[in-house]
Design a protein around this motif. Structure first.
Motif, short mmCIF file in Angstrom:
data_model
loop_
_atom_site.label_atom_id
_atom_site.label_comp_id
_atom_site.label_asym_id
_atom_site.label_seq_id
_atom_site.Cartn_x
_atom_site.Cartn_y
_atom_site.Cartn_z
N ASP A 216 0.86 -1.19 0.00
CA ASP A 216 0.00 0.00 0.00
C ASP A 216 0.89 1.24 0.00
OD1 ASP A 216 -1.41 2.16 1.99
OD2 ASP A 216 -2.86 1.18 0.66
N ALA A 217 0.78 2.08 -1.03
CA ALA A 217 1.66 3.24 -1.20
C ALA A 217 1.58 4.21 -0.02
CB ALA A 217 1.34 3.95 -2.50
N ALA A 218 0.39 4.46 0.48
CA ALA A 218 0.23 5.40 1.59
C ALA A 218 0.88 4.85 2.86
CB ALA A 218 -1.24 5.70 1.83
N LYS A 219 0.67 3.57 3.12
CA LYS A 219 1.29 2.95 4.30
C LYS A 219 2.80 2.95 4.17
CE LYS A 219 1.27 -1.18 7.19
NZ LYS A 219 1.21 -0.54 8.48
N LEU A 220 3.30 2.65 2.97
CA LEU A 220 4.75 2.67 2.74
C LEU A 220 5.31 4.06 3.00
CD1 LEU A 220 7.36 1.29 1.84
CD2 LEU A 220 6.72 1.82 -0.54
N ALA A 221 4.65 5.08 2.51
CA ALA A 221 5.11 6.46 2.73
C ALA A 221 5.15 6.78 4.23
CB ALA A 221 4.21 7.44 2.00
N ASP A 222 4.13 6.35 4.97
CA ASP A 222 4.09 6.59 6.42
C ASP A 222 5.24 5.89 7.13
OD1 ASP A 222 1.84 8.17 6.22
OD2 ASP A 222 0.45 6.57 6.78
N VAL A 223 5.48 4.63 6.78
CA VAL A 223 6.54 3.85 7.42
C VAL A 223 7.91 4.43 7.06
CG1 VAL A 223 7.64 1.58 7.55
CG2 VAL A 223 5.16 1.76 7.62
N GLU A 224 8.11 4.80 5.80
CA GLU A 224 9.37 5.41 5.39
C GLU A 224 9.62 6.71 6.14
OE1 GLU A 224 8.79 5.72 1.18
OE2 GLU A 224 9.98 3.91 0.79
N PHE A 225 8.57 7.52 6.32
CA PHE A 225 8.69 8.77 7.07
C PHE A 225 9.10 8.48 8.51
CE2 PHE A 225 7.04 12.00 9.89
CZ PHE A 225 7.55 13.17 9.32
N GLN A 226 8.45 7.50 9.13
CA GLN A 226 8.75 7.16 10.52
C GLN A 226 10.19 6.70 10.68
OE1 GLN A 226 6.68 7.61 13.14
NE2 GLN A 226 8.32 6.97 14.49
N ILE A 227 10.66 5.85 9.77
CA ILE A 227 12.04 5.35 9.83
C ILE A 227 13.02 6.51 9.68
CG2 ILE A 227 13.76 3.97 8.60
CD1 ILE A 227 11.45 1.99 7.97
N ALA A 228 12.76 7.39 8.72
CA ALA A 228 13.65 8.53 8.50
C ALA A 228 13.67 9.45 9.71
CB ALA A 228 13.22 9.30 7.26
N ALA A 229 12.52 9.68 10.31
CA ALA A 229 12.44 10.55 11.49
C ALA A 229 13.21 9.95 12.67
CB ALA A 229 10.98 10.78 11.87
N GLU A 230 13.09 8.65 12.86
CA GLU A 230 13.82 7.99 13.94
C GLU A 230 15.32 8.09 13.73
OE1 GLU A 230 12.24 4.02 14.09
OE2 GLU A 230 10.32 4.70 14.89
N ARG A 231 15.77 7.93 12.50
CA ARG A 231 17.20 8.03 12.21
C ARG A 231 17.71 9.45 12.37
NH1 ARG A 231 17.76 3.79 7.13
NH2 ARG A 231 17.33 1.95 8.39
N GLU A 232 16.89 10.42 11.99
CA GLU A 232 17.26 11.81 12.16
C GLU A 232 17.39 12.14 13.64
OE1 GLU A 232 15.73 16.30 10.99
OE2 GLU A 232 14.58 14.56 10.36
N LEU A 233 16.45 11.68 14.43
CA LEU A 233 16.49 11.91 15.87
C LEU A 233 17.75 11.29 16.47
CD1 LEU A 233 15.10 13.09 18.32
CD2 LEU A 233 13.81 10.96 18.54
N LEU A 234 18.11 10.10 16.03
CA LEU A 234 19.31 9.45 16.52
C LEU A 234 20.55 10.29 16.21
CD1 LEU A 234 20.66 6.91 17.73
CD2 LEU A 234 20.76 5.99 15.41
N LEU A 235 20.63 10.82 14.99
CA LEU A 235 21.76 11.68 14.63
C LEU A 235 21.79 12.95 15.47
CD1 LEU A 235 21.79 11.35 10.75
CD2 LEU A 235 23.44 10.40 12.36
N LEU A 236 20.63 13.54 15.70
CA LEU A 236 20.58 14.75 16.51
C LEU A 236 21.02 14.47 17.95
CD1 LEU A 236 17.26 16.33 15.22
CD2 LEU A 236 19.58 17.21 14.88
N LYS A 237 20.63 13.34 18.49
CA LYS A 237 21.02 12.98 19.86
C LYS A 237 22.52 12.72 19.95
CE LYS A 237 16.69 11.05 21.53
NZ LYS A 237 15.99 9.83 21.99
#
Length: 55
Positions: free
Chosen positions: A24-45
């Motif tokens: 599902d394209a919408a679900k994939l976009a949501d999951v990709e966003f979540q993964i990217a946000a978690e990785r960004e937060l890790l880098l910021l920390k």
């Protein structure tokens, strides 16, 4: 022939094939966003410093 490789990268509904197996394209976009946000937060920390070199 150029479209063959493109077709091979998509599920029948047009969603790009992915390692998560999400079709599902919408679900994939949501999951990709979540993964990217978690990785960004890790880098910021980790307070990673980004430098810019000018020539």
């Amino acid at each position: 022939m150029a479209e063959d490789w493109i077709t091979a990268t998509l599920y029948p509904n047009g969603t790009m094939k992915n390692k998560l197996g999400i079709r599902d394209a919408a679900k994939l976009a949501d999951v990709e966003f979540q993964i990217a946000a978690e990785r960004e937060l890790l880098l910021l920390k980790q307070k990673v410093k980004v430098s810019h070199k000018s020539n």
